[in-house]
Design a protein around this motif. Structure first.
Motif, PDB file in Angstrom:
ATOM      1  N   CYS A  99       0.865  -1.187   0.000  1.00 19.24           N
ATOM      2  CA  CYS A  99       0.000   0.000   0.000  1.00 19.24           C
ATOM      3  C   CYS A  99       0.900   1.234   0.000  1.00 19.24           C
ATOM      4  O   CYS A  99       1.697   1.419   0.902  1.00 19.24           O
TER       5      CYS A  99
ATOM      6  N   ARG B  19       0.273   4.192   0.593  1.00 21.48           N
ATOM      7  CA  ARG B  19      -0.095   5.208   1.572  1.00 21.48           C
ATOM      8  C   ARG B  19      -0.045   4.650   2.997  1.00 21.48           C
ATOM      9  O   ARG B  19      -0.476   5.316   3.922  1.00 21.48           O
TER      10      ARG B  19
ATOM     11  N   CYS C 256      -6.139   6.662   2.507  1.00 18.75           N
ATOM     12  CA  CYS C 256      -6.365   5.832   1.316  1.00 18.75           C
ATOM     13  C   CYS C 256      -6.780   6.709   0.137  1.00 18.75           C
ATOM     14  O   CYS C 256      -7.639   7.571   0.262  1.00 18.75           O
ATOM     15  N   VAL C 257      -6.129   6.478  -1.010  1.00 21.55           N
ATOM     16  CA  VAL C 257      -6.436   7.254  -2.213  1.00 21.55           C
ATOM     17  C   VAL C 257      -7.149   6.405  -3.263  1.00 21.55           C
ATOM     18  O   VAL C 257      -7.220   6.773  -4.425  1.00 21.55           O
ATOM     19  N   ASN C 258      -7.663   5.261  -2.854  1.00 20.46           N
ATOM     20  CA  ASN C 258      -8.437   4.403  -3.751  1.00 20.46           C
ATOM     21  C   ASN C 258      -7.640   3.995  -4.990  1.00 20.46           C
ATOM     22  O   ASN C 258      -8.185   3.908  -6.083  1.00 20.46           O
ATOM     23  N   CYS C 259      -6.347   3.731  -4.813  1.00 22.94           N
ATOM     24  CA  CYS C 259      -5.535   3.321  -5.961  1.00 22.94           C
ATOM     25  C   CYS C 259      -5.800   1.871  -6.338  1.00 22.94           C
ATOM     26  O   CYS C 259      -5.440   1.432  -7.414  1.00 22.94           O
ATOM     27  N   LYS C 260      -6.384   1.110  -5.439  1.00 22.95           N
ATOM     28  CA  LYS C 260      -6.797  -0.282  -5.663  1.00 22.95           C
ATOM     29  C   LYS C 260      -5.632  -1.256  -5.783  1.00 22.95           C
ATOM     30  O   LYS C 260      -5.807  -2.375  -6.267  1.00 22.95           O
TER      31      LYS C 260
ATOM     32  N   CYS D 284      -4.091  -2.719  -3.360  1.00 20.57           N
ATOM     33  CA  CYS D 284      -4.334  -3.825  -2.426  1.00 20.57           C
ATOM     34  C   CYS D 284      -5.258  -4.857  -3.063  1.00 20.57           C
ATOM     35  O   CYS D 284      -5.028  -6.061  -2.989  1.00 20.57           O
TER      36      CYS D 284
ATOM     37  N   THR E 236     -11.437  -1.719  -2.402  1.00 22.71           N
ATOM     38  CA  THR E 236     -11.749  -0.374  -1.941  1.00 22.71           C
ATOM     39  C   THR E 236     -12.775   0.227  -2.890  1.00 22.71           C
ATOM     40  O   THR E 236     -12.910  -0.203  -4.031  1.00 22.71           O
TER      41      THR E 236
HETATM   42  S1  SF4 Z   1      -6.579   1.566  -2.314  1.00 25.78           S
HETATM   43 FE1  SF4 Z   1      -5.531   0.045  -1.007  1.00 25.78          FE
HETATM   44  S2  SF4 Z   1      -3.370   0.198  -1.607  1.00 25.78           S
HETATM   45 FE2  SF4 Z   1      -4.379   2.050  -2.381  1.00 25.78          FE
HETATM   46  S3  SF4 Z   1      -4.140   3.613  -0.759  1.00 25.78           S
HETATM   47 FE3  SF4 Z   1      -6.101   2.563  -0.366  1.00 25.78          FE
HETATM   48  S4  SF4 Z   1      -5.605   0.906   1.071  1.00 25.78           S
HETATM   49 FE4  SF4 Z   1      -3.668   1.582   0.139  1.00 25.78          FE
END
Ligand code: SF4
Ligand code: SF4
Lengths: 107, 299
Positions: A47, A49, A74-78, A80, A91
């Motif tokens: 992750c 972040r 969390c920036v919702n980069c997905k 994870c 996410t």
């Molecule tokens: S989407 Fe997942 S990997 Fe990305 S910042 Fe949020 S928790 Fe971290």
């Protein structure tokens, strides 16, 4: 990687982007299917972040599953979601209502 | 410990529609790269634009071979090494289908090695996703034709002394028209590459370098799946267009990843139509989407 900034902190810029008032950092909300997790740690490690951490508790298979210790960041980069081998984490976009007013972030 | 937020824990994943719920959780070990490869594959299938009822997935035997059983698509779990012959039959029987073979290095390159080179030679319009974990995982970590020189396996306890296959070179030399390799950690690029391979006409091969922490990793003291992923992060180098002969995997050293081959060549059905089209009706599907470049460079 450096310390991740939470949304309460102001991000530091080398030069404030000219369109700073139009930019908006996406936010994500993390969901975990705890019984599927096998505690591999991929999501926690990668992750960008530093949102996740393995929990102290374990699931019924005996694995420590992750929890969002810092969901604000969390920036919702997905990433994870894409790295999880178990379909155990995802996410969704949780960006609050889109920025309309000029909100100065940089200075 | 921070209090667990109840709203975070849920029961279902958005990808569940493409998974057979009665078979999940899968049997793959903690830290295995197969689940990550499957996630990338599901994303690629979902985004490639081909209707799901026109896609069928064929697997052979082995840990990777279980993919066919987990996917909620038309899928077929075949006998050992014979995923490609079944896939060829499926493709020729109904050319409107996009047939994808998802199997392991042992199944495709060892037991099915003969089928692999001949399907590539004929340039069948089939996509192969070959997950390479350098050993036979399901049967206990025996040496495979991909085990690097010097690596331990249960049948090479003093280190492997047989020369291994270099899968991209084998595929390219046999006639594949699209050849790429990524590690399981390069999940976004892997997904884009799978998507690109699915949309190409002809025999396309994507090799996925994947950790097997339980056997190959343990026997070679490579640590957990996460440690192996970290070693991929340190050691992989992107080199698009590299000569496939130069990308052999060693026991240590760099892992060359990227898209090595992307050419056009008439497929088996094209050639058949050219030779026999006057006498017989040979259907060539409209399906194939032409050269769609999917950006893969991230850094
Ligand atoms: S989407 Fe997942 S990997 Fe990305 S910042 Fe949020 S928790 Fe971290
Ligand atoms: S990547 Fe998936 S299986 Fe691994 S620790 Fe995270 S949620 Fe669990």
């Amino acid at each position: 990687m450096g310390e991740p900034s939470t949304s309460s902190e102001k991000p530091k810029y080398w030069r404030t982007p000219l369109d700073i008032d139009k930019l908006q950092m996406p936010k994500g909300k993390v969901f975990i299917i705890k019984e599927r997790c096998k505690g591999c740690g991929f999501c926690v490690e990668y992750c960008p972040r530093d949102v996740l951490e393995l929990s102290y508790e374990f699931n019924s298979k005996g694995y420590h599953y992750p929890y969002p210790k810092n969901e604000e960041a969390c920036v919702n980069c997905k990433l994870c979601d894409m790295l999880c081998p178990e379909f155990a984490i995802y996410t969704v976009d949780a960006t609050k209502e889109k920025k309309t007013e000029v909100e100065k972030v940089g200075n | 410990m921070i209090q667990q937020q109840e709203s975070t824990i849920v029961e279902h994943h958005p990808m569940d529609v493409l998974l057979r719920q009665d078979r999940i959780p899968h049997i793959w070990c903690s830290g295995c790269g197969l689940g990550t490869s499957l996630t990338a594959f599901i994303n690629a299938v979902r985004d490639c634009g081909i209707p799901l009822e026109k896609i069928s997935v064929v697997s052979g035997i082995g840990c990777t071979g279980r993919v066919a059983g987990y996917l909620n698509l038309d899928s077929f779990h075949t006998t050992h090494g014979r995923a490609l012959p079944f896939a060829v039959g499926l493709h020729l029987g109904n050319p409107s289908l996009k047939v994808i073979v998802f199997s392991g290095d042992g199944d495709l390159i060892s037991i099915g090695g003969n089928h692999f080179i001949h399907t590539a030679r004929k340039n069948m319009d089939i996509t192969v996703i070959c997950v390479n974990n350098f050993n036979y995982g399901m049967t206990g970590g025996q040496g495979a034709p991909t085990t690097p020189l010097g690596s331990r396996s249960t049948t090479t306890p003093y280190g492997n002394f047989e020369f291994p296959f270099n899968i991209p070179h084998l595929a390219a030399a046999s006639g594949a028209t699209y050849v790429a390799r990524w590690t399981a950690l390069d999940t976004r690029r892997l997904k884009n590459s799978m998507q690109e391979a699915i949309l190409r006409r002809g025999f396309s091969v994507v090799e996925v370098i994947s950790p097997c922490p339980t056997l190959f990793g343990r026997l070679n003291r490579l640590g957990t799946g996460l440690d192996m992923m970290k070693s991929y992060q340190e050691n992989s180098v992107i080199r698009h267009g590299a000569d496939p002969a130069s990308v052999a995997m060693g026991k240590d050293g760099k892992i060359i990843v990227g898209k090595f081959v992307d050419i056009e060549r008439p497929t088996y059905l094209d050639m058949m139509k050219q030779a026999l089209g006057g006498r017989f009706n040979i259907p060539i599907p409209e399906r194939s989407v032409d050269k769609t470049e999917i950006p893969m460079d991230g850094e």
